[in-house]
Write a protein that holds these residues in place. Structure first.
Motif, PDB file in Angstrom:
ATOM      1  N   ARG A   1     -37.667 -34.416  -0.612  1.00 21.87           N
ATOM      2  CA  ARG A   1     -37.492 -33.092  -1.235  1.00 21.87           C
ATOM      3  C   ARG A   1     -36.146 -32.502  -0.827  1.00 21.87           C
ATOM      4  O   ARG A   1     -35.832 -32.388   0.353  1.00 21.87           O
ATOM      5  N   ARG A   2     -35.368 -32.106  -1.808  1.00 21.61           N
ATOM      6  CA  ARG A   2     -34.034 -31.559  -1.555  1.00 21.61           C
ATOM      7  C   ARG A   2     -34.141 -30.084  -1.159  1.00 21.61           C
ATOM      8  O   ARG A   2     -34.680 -29.278  -1.917  1.00 21.61           O
TER       9      ARG A   2
ATOM     10  N   ARG B   1     -28.957 -28.112  -2.420  1.00 18.39           N
ATOM     11  CA  ARG B   1     -28.357 -28.768  -3.580  1.00 18.39           C
ATOM     12  C   ARG B   1     -26.960 -28.225  -3.848  1.00 18.39           C
ATOM     13  O   ARG B   1     -26.543 -28.084  -4.997  1.00 18.39           O
TER      14      ARG B   1
ATOM     15  N   ASP C   1     -24.605 -29.969  -6.251  1.00 21.98           N
ATOM     16  CA  ASP C   1     -24.741 -29.778  -7.694  1.00 21.98           C
ATOM     17  C   ASP C   1     -24.059 -28.481  -8.112  1.00 21.98           C
ATOM     18  O   ASP C   1     -23.934 -27.530  -7.325  1.00 21.98           O
TER      19      ASP C   1
ATOM     20  N   ARG D   1     -28.082 -26.545 -10.967  1.00 21.36           N
ATOM     21  CA  ARG D   1     -29.160 -26.041 -10.103  1.00 21.36           C
ATOM     22  C   ARG D   1     -30.035 -25.056 -10.849  1.00 21.36           C
ATOM     23  O   ARG D   1     -31.270 -25.111 -10.767  1.00 21.36           O
TER      24      ARG D   1
ATOM     25  N   ASN E   1     -34.048 -25.539 -11.822  1.00 16.18           N
ATOM     26  CA  ASN E   1     -35.092 -24.612 -11.376  1.00 16.18           C
ATOM     27  C   ASN E   1     -35.869 -24.041 -12.556  1.00 16.18           C
ATOM     28  O   ASN E   1     -37.102 -23.900 -12.493  1.00 16.18           O
TER      29      ASN E   1
ATOM     30  N   TYR F   1     -38.296 -26.755 -13.887  1.00 13.89           N
ATOM     31  CA  TYR F   1     -39.490 -26.911 -13.059  1.00 13.89           C
ATOM     32  C   TYR F   1     -40.488 -25.789 -13.324  1.00 13.89           C
ATOM     33  O   TYR F   1     -41.695 -26.025 -13.428  1.00 13.89           O
TER      34      TYR F   1
ATOM     35  N   GLU G   1     -41.171 -29.279  -7.079  1.00 11.92           N
ATOM     36  CA  GLU G   1     -39.824 -28.768  -7.291  1.00 11.92           C
ATOM     37  C   GLU G   1     -38.834 -29.433  -6.347  1.00 11.92           C
ATOM     38  O   GLU G   1     -39.139 -29.735  -5.206  1.00 11.92           O
ATOM     39  N   ASN G   2     -37.612 -29.657  -6.879  1.00  8.93           N
ATOM     40  CA  ASN G   2     -36.511 -30.244  -6.115  1.00  8.93           C
ATOM     41  C   ASN G   2     -36.845 -31.638  -5.580  1.00  8.93           C
ATOM     42  O   ASN G   2     -36.369 -32.043  -4.521  1.00  8.93           O
TER      43      ASN G   2
ATOM     44  N   ASN H   1     -38.007 -33.418   3.960  1.00  6.28           N
ATOM     45  CA  ASN H   1     -36.906 -32.619   3.431  1.00  6.28           C
ATOM     46  C   ASN H   1     -35.555 -33.240   3.794  1.00  6.28           C
ATOM     47  O   ASN H   1     -35.402 -33.866   4.847  1.00  6.28           O
TER      48      ASN H   1
ATOM     49  N   ARG I   1     -28.936 -32.792   0.037  1.00  9.08           N
ATOM     50  CA  ARG I   1     -28.373 -33.748  -0.932  1.00  9.08           C
ATOM     51  C   ARG I   1     -26.853 -33.801  -0.775  1.00  9.08           C
ATOM     52  O   ARG I   1     -26.166 -32.810  -1.007  1.00  9.08           O
TER      53      ARG I   1
END
Length: 320
Positions: free
Chosen positions: A130-131, A134, A137, A142, A146, A149, A162-163, A203, A206
Motif C-alpha cells: 500500500r502506497r 505518492r 506522481d 494522484r 483518489n 477509488y 485505496e492506493n 505500507n 513510492r
C-alpha cells in the motif's frame, strides 16, 4: 493455505514482470532483485518476464540476461495485448508457491518482498503493498486516482483497497481462484479484490522510476477507469434510470404549471431560448445515456466472442 508456514521452510517464489519497451530498465531491475534475493537462501526464485509486444530491444536484452541468470523465464506475446493480459499470462504459467506481480521500473520496491513473505508465513494468503506517499506522481494523477477509488468503491460490492496497485504477494490458492474467472476483459485490481482471501498490508513510499518513461497516458488511464467501473457495477445504468424518472417528473410538473398559467392568465407565446435550452439539454442527456448503454453493450459483445486474452508467440526457458 490457512496455517502459518515455518520460517525455515524453503518456498518457491514467482515474480511476474510485464514489460513493454523497457530495454533501459530490465538490467537495473535484475540487479535490484539479485541484491535482495542473494541474501535469501530459503527462496527458490523464478523471474517471469512477459514481453508484451515490445518494439525496442527489450527481448534481446532479456535473452542476454537469461544467458547469465537461469532464474529468468521469458514469455513473448504475439503482439501488445496490454498489461492486464500480460499479468493474466504470467498467472497462467507461473509455478511458484507464492506469486508477486511487480513493475520493472522499480517503483514497486523489491526490498519489500521479504517482509511480504514473512507475513505469508504467518498465515496470510494475500499481502498488499500500500502506497502511503505518492509524491512521485503528478498532482493530476494522484487526484484522479483518489477520485476513481471513491467512485468505484461507492458503486461496487467488492471494494478495491485505496492506493494499492498490482504489487502484492499471493498464495498459489489465490492465483488458482483468479484463473477460474473466465472473462476476457480483465480489470485485474478488481479481480484480485473480488476473490477475497485472508489479507494484510505493508505500507511503503513510492519512489521515482529507475529509468525510461511510463507507457500510461491520460487517455489510457481514463479508459482503464471506465473498464474498472463497468466490469464490476451496473450502477451507471441505474443512475440513468433515476435521472430519467427525475426529469420526467419535473417535465410533468412544469406541464401542470403551464396549463394553470394559461387557464388563469390566458395563452402566451413561449420563449425561443427556453425551448432551445430544454431541447439541447435533454438531447445531451439522451446521448450520454445511449453512450453508457453502448459501453455495456460493447463489453457484452466482446465477451460473447470468447477470444483468448493473449496469444503466446514463444516461451524462452532458462536452463535450471
Amino acid at each position: 493455505m490457512t496455517q502459518s508456514i515455518a520460517p525455515e521452510t524453503t518456498v518457491k517464489l514467482s515474480l511476474i514482470v510485464p514489460v513493454f519497451n523497457e530495454a533501459e530498465t530490465v538490467s537495473l531491475f535484475i540487479n535490484s532483485i539479485s541484491t535482495v534475493f542473494d541474501k535469501e537462501p530459503l527462496v527458490d526464485l523464478e523471474i517471469l518476464f512477459i514481453n508484451d509486444g515490445s518494439t525496442d530491444d527489450t527481448l534481446l536484452r532479456l535473452l542476454e540476461l537469461q544467458s547469465i541468470d537461469n532464474r529468468i523465464q521469458i514469455i513473448e506475446l504475439s503482439r501488445n495485448f496490454g498489461k492486464e493480459a500480460a499479468l493474466t499470462a504470467g498467472l497462467q504459467i507461473c509455478s511458484g508457491q507464492i506469486i508477486v506481480p511487480i513493475d520493472v521500473d522499480l517503483q514497486d520496491p523489491p526490498q519489500l518482498i521479504p517482509a511480504m513473505i514473512t507475513k505469508w508465513r504467518e498465515g496470510y494468503e494475500v499481502v498488499l503493498g500500500r502506497r502511503i506517499d505518492r509524491d512521485s506522481d503528478s498532482w493530476a494523477k494522484r487526484s484522479s486516482a483518489n477520485l476513481f477509488y471513491r467512485i468505484h468503491n461507492k458503486m461496487t460490492s467488492s471494494k478495491i483497497p485505496e492506493n494499492v496497485g498490482d504489487f502484492r504477494l499471493m498464495d498459489k490458492c489465490v492465483v488458482e481462484a483468479i484463473k477460474e474467472l473466465p472473462e476476457s476483459r480483465r480489470f485485474m485490481k478488481g479481480l484480485f479484490a473480488w476473490v477475497g482471501f485472508k489479507t494484510t498490508y505493508i505500507n511503503y513510499s513510492r519512489p521515482q522510476r529507475s529509468a525510461g518513461t511510463s507507457k500510461f497516458n491520460g487517455w489510457k488511464l481514463w479508459n482503464f477507469a471506465l473498464e474498472g467501473i463497468t466490469s464490476f457495477s451496473t450502477d451507471p445504468l441505474k443512475i440513468w434510470t433515476y435521472l430519467g424518472l427525475t426529469f420526467s417528473a419535473i417535465s410533468f410538473l412544469f406541464a401542470i404549471f403551464i396549463a394553470l398559467k394559461v387557464i388563469i392568465h390566458g395563452a402566451d407565446v413561449p420563449g425561443y431560448a427556453s425551448i432551445m435550452v430544454a431541447v439541447t439539454f435533454l438531447g445531451g442527456l439522451q446521448l450520454i445515456g445511449i453512450g453508457i448503454l453502448g459501453e455495456y453493450l460493447g463489453r457484452t459483445y466482446i465477451e460473447s466472442k470468447r477470444r483468448p486474452v493473449f496469444i503466446i508467440r514463444q516461451i524462452y526457458r532458462g536452463k535450471r
